[in-house]
Scaffold this active site. Structure first.
Site, PDB file in Angstrom:
ATOM      1  N   TYR A   1      -6.666   3.859   3.744  1.00 40.52           N
ATOM      2  CA  TYR A   1      -5.402   3.171   4.008  1.00 40.52           C
ATOM      3  C   TYR A   1      -5.638   1.939   4.878  1.00 40.52           C
ATOM      4  CZ  TYR A   1      -0.595   2.678   5.831  1.00 40.52           C
ATOM      5  OH  TYR A   1       0.633   2.216   6.204  1.00 40.52           O
TER       6      TYR A   1
ATOM      7  N   VAL B   1       0.829  -1.210   0.000  1.00 38.69           N
ATOM      8  CA  VAL B   1       0.000   0.000   0.000  1.00 38.69           C
ATOM      9  C   VAL B   1       0.865   1.264   0.000  1.00 38.69           C
ATOM     10  CG1 VAL B   1      -1.710   1.307   1.336  1.00 38.69           C
ATOM     11  CG2 VAL B   1      -1.989  -1.163   1.021  1.00 38.69           C
ATOM     12  N   GLU B   2       1.945   1.251   0.755  1.00 36.96           N
ATOM     13  CA  GLU B   2       2.798   2.442   0.861  1.00 36.96           C
ATOM     14  C   GLU B   2       3.556   2.752  -0.424  1.00 36.96           C
ATOM     15  OE1 GLU B   2       3.137   4.759   3.059  1.00 36.96           O
ATOM     16  OE2 GLU B   2       2.160   3.947   4.824  1.00 36.96           O
ATOM     17  N   SER B   3       4.158   1.730  -1.042  1.00 34.77           N
ATOM     18  CA  SER B   3       5.077   1.993  -2.152  1.00 34.77           C
ATOM     19  C   SER B   3       4.879   1.105  -3.370  1.00 34.77           C
ATOM     20  CB  SER B   3       6.516   1.811  -1.668  1.00 34.77           C
ATOM     21  OG  SER B   3       6.745   0.438  -1.365  1.00 34.77           O
TER      22      SER B   3
END
Length: 141
Positions: free
Chosen positions: A127, A40-42
């Site tokens: 998120y 999810v972050e990168s």
């Protein structure tokens, strides 16, 4: 038919899988959690940089990276180990509540404290939802 050649290494099941498993063992985390946060972050992009300056696989902000001892946030090992350490800290801070730990990872612990729970930010709500969905569908390791 000849037997398989054991000298040929097999590729990992997912990017950075060995590092994820190592970090999970070191910080007593579910590898699926680390993997989901990285996704999810990168999206597993080691060179990812967010609009607010968070960097690397685990998208650590420069001040947090320094606090966690991460000298090169673009180094996959440092990023995963630092991010896992932060996740462990946040899970402990929130007495095992993964949703609050994820909210703190995304919006910061001050915002979680300020709102007495998950902040009303749509980005943070999305998120948490995305990571929980990945955790629920991901295989056990």
């Amino acid at each position: 038919m000849s037997p398989p050649d054991d000298s040929v290494p097999t590729p990992p099941r997912a990017p950075y899988e060995e590092l994820i498993i190592e970090a999970a063992a070191m910080y007593s985390l579910d590898p699926r959690l680390i993997r989901s946060v990285v996704q999810v972050e990168s999206a597993f992009n080691t060179r990812a940089v967010s609009p607010v300056g968070a960097k690397g696989l685990m998208q650590l902000r420069p001040s947090m990276a320094r606090e966690l001892g991460v000298h090169d946030p673009f180094d996959p090992r440092q990023s995963i180990m630092g991010g896992a350490r932060l996740l462990r800290r946040l899970i402990d801070m929130h007495e095992g509540d993964i949703r609050l730990a994820l909210a703190s990872y995304n919006a910061g612990p001050r915002n979680v404290a300020r709102y007495g729970g998950v902040p009303p930010f749509q980005e943070t709500k999305n998120y948490i939802k995305r990571i929980i969905e990945l955790l629920e569908q991901g295989p056990q390791t």
